[in-house]
Motif scaffolding. Structure first.
Motif, PDB file in Angstrom:
ATOM      1  N   ALA A  85      23.259  68.047 -22.881  1.00  0.00           N
ATOM      2  CA  ALA A  85      24.199  67.502 -21.906  1.00  0.00           C
ATOM      3  C   ALA A  85      24.452  68.559 -20.829  1.00  0.00           C
ATOM      4  CB  ALA A  85      25.507  67.126 -22.592  1.00  0.00           C
ATOM      5  N   ILE A  86      24.668  68.102 -19.601  1.00  0.00           N
ATOM      6  CA  ILE A  86      24.848  69.044 -18.496  1.00  0.00           C
ATOM      7  C   ILE A  86      26.254  69.621 -18.430  1.00  0.00           C
ATOM      8  CG2 ILE A  86      23.023  67.970 -17.131  1.00  0.00           C
ATOM      9  CD1 ILE A  86      25.383  66.876 -15.340  1.00  0.00           C
ATOM     10  N   SER A  87      27.171  69.106 -19.251  1.00  0.00           N
ATOM     11  CA  SER A  87      28.531  69.642 -19.278  1.00  0.00           C
ATOM     12  C   SER A  87      29.181  69.256 -20.600  1.00  0.00           C
ATOM     13  CB  SER A  87      29.365  69.079 -18.123  1.00  0.00           C
ATOM     14  OG  SER A  87      29.601  67.703 -18.315  1.00  0.00           O
ATOM     15  N   GLY A  88      30.284  69.914 -20.888  1.00  0.00           N
ATOM     16  CA  GLY A  88      31.038  69.557 -22.080  1.00  0.00           C
ATOM     17  C   GLY A  88      31.567  68.141 -22.003  1.00  0.00           C
ATOM     18  N   ALA A  89      31.984  67.717 -20.805  1.00  0.00           N
ATOM     19  CA  ALA A  89      32.485  66.352 -20.633  1.00  0.00           C
ATOM     20  C   ALA A  89      31.379  65.329 -20.877  1.00  0.00           C
ATOM     21  CB  ALA A  89      33.067  66.177 -19.229  1.00  0.00           C
ATOM     22  N   ARG A  92      30.769  65.137 -24.603  1.00  0.00           N
ATOM     23  CA  ARG A  92      31.834  64.376 -25.256  1.00  0.00           C
ATOM     24  C   ARG A  92      31.656  62.875 -25.044  1.00  0.00           C
ATOM     25  NH1 ARG A  92      36.061  65.617 -22.167  1.00  0.00           N
ATOM     26  NH2 ARG A  92      35.657  63.704 -21.051  1.00  0.00           N
ATOM     27  N   ASP A  93      31.354  62.461 -23.803  1.00  0.00           N
ATOM     28  CA  ASP A  93      31.172  61.038 -23.511  1.00  0.00           C
ATOM     29  C   ASP A  93      30.042  60.439 -24.344  1.00  0.00           C
ATOM     30  OD1 ASP A  93      33.224  61.127 -21.682  1.00  0.00           O
ATOM     31  OD2 ASP A  93      31.902  61.164 -19.920  1.00  0.00           O
ATOM     32  N   VAL A 109      23.227  67.234 -30.184  1.00  0.00           N
ATOM     33  CA  VAL A 109      23.611  67.336 -28.775  1.00  0.00           C
ATOM     34  C   VAL A 109      24.148  68.728 -28.501  1.00  0.00           C
ATOM     35  CG1 VAL A 109      24.977  66.343 -26.904  1.00  0.00           C
ATOM     36  CG2 VAL A 109      24.210  64.890 -28.789  1.00  0.00           C
ATOM     37  N   GLU A 110      23.583  69.376 -27.491  1.00  0.00           N
ATOM     38  CA  GLU A 110      24.032  70.686 -27.050  1.00  0.00           C
ATOM     39  C   GLU A 110      24.391  70.610 -25.576  1.00  0.00           C
ATOM     40  OE1 GLU A 110      21.144  73.651 -27.967  1.00  0.00           O
ATOM     41  OE2 GLU A 110      20.827  72.882 -29.990  1.00  0.00           O
TER      42      GLU A 110
END
Length: 186
Positions: A85-89, A92-93, A109-110
């Motif tokens: 994922a390109i961000s923590g948000a 999370r999504d 998922v990292e």
């Protein structure tokens, strides 16, 4: 796109990208072919970079076609071995969507850290300073969800304060939501 690991040895990572605007049968067939290779030969590992769930979180500013196909795309990602994922948000999504769906999730998922140096090579150093004004390039479809109006507000404030730089936009106009952004750029 398929690439082999270090030294050309297995495992083979099959990388998929999804820009949100283009979706074709070729991606689906590539996905199924990669799954076939994985289950039949156990030599292919599947990985993907996940940008965001904006079509689901903000359908009011997203193309209707993107809103309709995004859940299936997120379901497909659950079958991958790894998703970055390109961000923590974004992470999370994606994880929350899978939890809400209740299906089996294979993927780990990292989060990709911003500004990562993947090649670990020294930075290029300029011998003489470049005297041209700095440039800011904004690449992507013109639409509200890309925050180009906010970018213009900030740039106008900087120009008013005397900061010397150029702003360039490259991208087509979203026919559903992009007209106000395009009008402001003219």
């Amino acid at each position: 796109e398929a690439t082999s690991g270090p030294g050309g040895k297995l495992p083979l990572w099959v990388k998929f990208g999804y820009g949100g605007n283009e979706w074709s049968n070729s991606l689906i067939w590539t996905f199924y072919y990669a799954l076939f290779l994985y289950f039949m030969t156990d030599i292919v590992r599947l990985g993907a970079v996940f940008a965001d769930a904006i079509p689901l979180r903000h359908p009011q500013i997203t193309w209707p076609q993107s809103v309709a196909r995004h859940p299936e795309y997120l379901k497909m990602l659950a079958a991958f071995d790894r998703v970055w994922a390109i961000s923590g948000a974004s992470r999370r999504d994606l994880v929350e969507f899978w939890h809400w769906q209740g299906g089996a999730v294979r993927a780990t998922v990292e989060t990709i850290l911003p500004g990562a140096d993947f090649d670990r090579q020294p930075r290029v150093q300029l011998s003489t300073p470049d005297l041209r004004p700095s440039s800011l390039l904004c690449v992507g479809i013109l639409e509200p969800r890309k925050n180009q109006m906010f970018l213009l507000d900030v740039c106008e404030a900087l120009w008013t304060a005397g900061v010397d730089f150029e702003l360039h936009f490259i991208g087509r106009v979203n026919p559903h939501f992009g007209r106000p952004v395009a009008a402001r750029l003219k």
